[in-house]
Design a protein around this motif. Structure first.
Motif, PDB file in Angstrom:
ATOM      1  N   LEU A 215       0.830  -1.209   0.000  1.00 15.03           N
ATOM      2  CA  LEU A 215       0.000   0.000   0.000  1.00 15.03           C
ATOM      3  C   LEU A 215       0.862   1.256   0.000  1.00 15.03           C
ATOM      4  O   LEU A 215       0.528   2.247  -0.660  1.00 15.03           O
ATOM      5  CB  LEU A 215      -0.945  -0.007   1.201  1.00 15.03           C
ATOM      6  N   ASP A 216       1.978   1.229   0.719  1.00 22.68           N
ATOM      7  CA  ASP A 216       2.883   2.382   0.720  1.00 22.68           C
ATOM      8  C   ASP A 216       3.472   2.614  -0.668  1.00 22.68           C
ATOM      9  O   ASP A 216       3.533   3.747  -1.152  1.00 22.68           O
ATOM     10  CB  ASP A 216       3.999   2.196   1.748  1.00 22.68           C
ATOM     11  N   VAL A 217       3.912   1.539  -1.320  1.00 18.93           N
ATOM     12  CA  VAL A 217       4.467   1.683  -2.666  1.00 18.93           C
ATOM     13  C   VAL A 217       3.364   2.102  -3.637  1.00 18.93           C
ATOM     14  O   VAL A 217       3.592   2.949  -4.512  1.00 18.93           O
ATOM     15  CB  VAL A 217       5.172   0.391  -3.122  1.00 18.93           C
ATOM     16  N   ALA A 218       2.164   1.561  -3.480  1.00 22.67           N
ATOM     17  CA  ALA A 218       1.043   1.963  -4.333  1.00 22.67           C
ATOM     18  C   ALA A 218       0.740   3.448  -4.166  1.00 22.67           C
ATOM     19  O   ALA A 218       0.376   4.125  -5.134  1.00 22.67           O
ATOM     20  CB  ALA A 218      -0.193   1.124  -4.022  1.00 22.67           C
ATOM     21  N   THR A 219       0.936   3.969  -2.964  1.00 20.34           N
ATOM     22  CA  THR A 219       0.766   5.405  -2.734  1.00 20.34           C
ATOM     23  C   THR A 219       1.736   6.187  -3.614  1.00 20.34           C
ATOM     24  O   THR A 219       1.350   7.152  -4.282  1.00 20.34           O
ATOM     25  CB  THR A 219       0.993   5.740  -1.241  1.00 20.34           C
ATOM     26  N   GLY A 220       3.005   5.755  -3.642  1.00 18.24           N
ATOM     27  CA  GLY A 220       3.998   6.420  -4.480  1.00 18.24           C
ATOM     28  C   GLY A 220       3.694   6.303  -5.958  1.00 18.24           C
ATOM     29  O   GLY A 220       3.813   7.277  -6.713  1.00 18.24           O
ATOM     30  N   VAL A 221       3.282   5.119  -6.390  1.00 18.57           N
ATOM     31  CA  VAL A 221       2.930   4.927  -7.802  1.00 18.57           C
ATOM     32  C   VAL A 221       1.749   5.823  -8.170  1.00 18.57           C
ATOM     33  O   VAL A 221       1.751   6.479  -9.225  1.00 18.57           O
ATOM     34  CB  VAL A 221       2.611   3.446  -8.105  1.00 18.57           C
ATOM     35  N   ALA A 222       0.747   5.873  -7.306  1.00 19.05           N
ATOM     36  CA  ALA A 222      -0.431   6.695  -7.581  1.00 19.05           C
ATOM     37  C   ALA A 222      -0.046   8.167  -7.758  1.00 19.05           C
ATOM     38  O   ALA A 222      -0.528   8.835  -8.677  1.00 19.05           O
ATOM     39  CB  ALA A 222      -1.465   6.535  -6.470  1.00 19.05           C
ATOM     40  N   VAL A 223       0.832   8.665  -6.914  1.00 17.67           N
ATOM     41  CA  VAL A 223       1.279  10.052  -7.058  1.00 17.67           C
ATOM     42  C   VAL A 223       2.029  10.224  -8.373  1.00 17.67           C
ATOM     43  O   VAL A 223       1.814  11.188  -9.109  1.00 17.67           O
ATOM     44  CB  VAL A 223       2.144  10.491  -5.853  1.00 17.67           C
ATOM     45  N   GLN A 224       2.905   9.271  -8.700  1.00 19.83           N
ATOM     46  CA  GLN A 224       3.677   9.368  -9.934  1.00 19.83           C
ATOM     47  C   GLN A 224       2.791   9.422 -11.179  1.00 19.83           C
ATOM     48  O   GLN A 224       3.151  10.060 -12.152  1.00 19.83           O
ATOM     49  CB  GLN A 224       4.661   8.206 -10.048  1.00 19.83           C
ATOM     50  N   VAL A 225       1.648   8.740 -11.135  1.00 22.57           N
ATOM     51  CA  VAL A 225       0.761   8.757 -12.299  1.00 22.57           C
ATOM     52  C   VAL A 225      -0.332   9.815 -12.175  1.00 22.57           C
ATOM     53  O   VAL A 225      -1.200   9.916 -13.034  1.00 22.57           O
ATOM     54  CB  VAL A 225       0.135   7.362 -12.572  1.00 22.57           C
TER      55      VAL A 225
END
Length: 172
Positions: A85-95
């Motif tokens: 979920l933490d990494v998904a948070t970063g991916v979501a911001v990146q996209v």
């Protein structure tokens, strides 16, 4: 900083090889998540320094997240799920999907509270710039979306991660 991130990538790549060699899925998930975090930190640095998004880096982390989601399904590791979920948070911001970033973060915070798991300083440092960017973009909406993620709970949001990742556009 680039040299330290490069050294971290080398170390986590070696850890991933070792974990796979031993067949240890928990350590494999941790190594994949750490690799994803370092790559996203590099992409975030490039964005801040050169104002250029690294779409290939995001796509690579999507693949790592899919792998970890599969591992979590096999072994039921809540710490690996929270890291995802933490990494998904970063991916979501990146996209640019700030609402998804807030929901993932809210769910991770809720899971941390339920399990008693506390992020270490490195994980907090990883999340900080992504959370700041999402908060800036959403304003008060960030807290509302994060609370919605937390309130929805794991069983409501976790199954949507794979479809969300699959729906992200392919690199140009």
């Amino acid at each position: 900083m680039a040299g330290r991130l490069g050294a971290a990538l080398d170390s986590y790549a070696e850890a991933l090889q070792l974990a796979r060699g031993f067949g240890d899925l928990e350590y494999e998930a941790a190594a994949l998540l750490n690799l994803a975090m370092v790559h996203l930190m590099q992409a975030q640095s490039r964005l801040l320094l050169h104002n250029c998004r690294s779409r290939p880096a995001v796509v690579q982390q999507q693949a790592r997240l899919r792998d970890v989601i599969g591992i979590v399904a096999q072994i039921g590791s809540r710490p690996a799920a929270i890291g995802t979920l933490d990494v998904a948070t970063g991916v979501a911001v990146q996209v640019g999907d700030m609402a998804q970033a807030a929901r993932c973060h809210g769910l991770a915070e809720g899971e941390n509270a339920l399990s008693g798991i506390r992020r270490d300083a490195a994980d907090e440092a990883f999340l900080a710039p992504f959370l700041a960017q999402a908060r800036t973009a959403l304003g008060n909406g960030f807290d509302e979306a994060a609370q919605a993620g937390r309130a929805a709970g794991f069983d409501a949001i976790w199954p949507d991660l794979l479809p969300w990742l699959a729906a992200l556009p392919a690199p140009a």
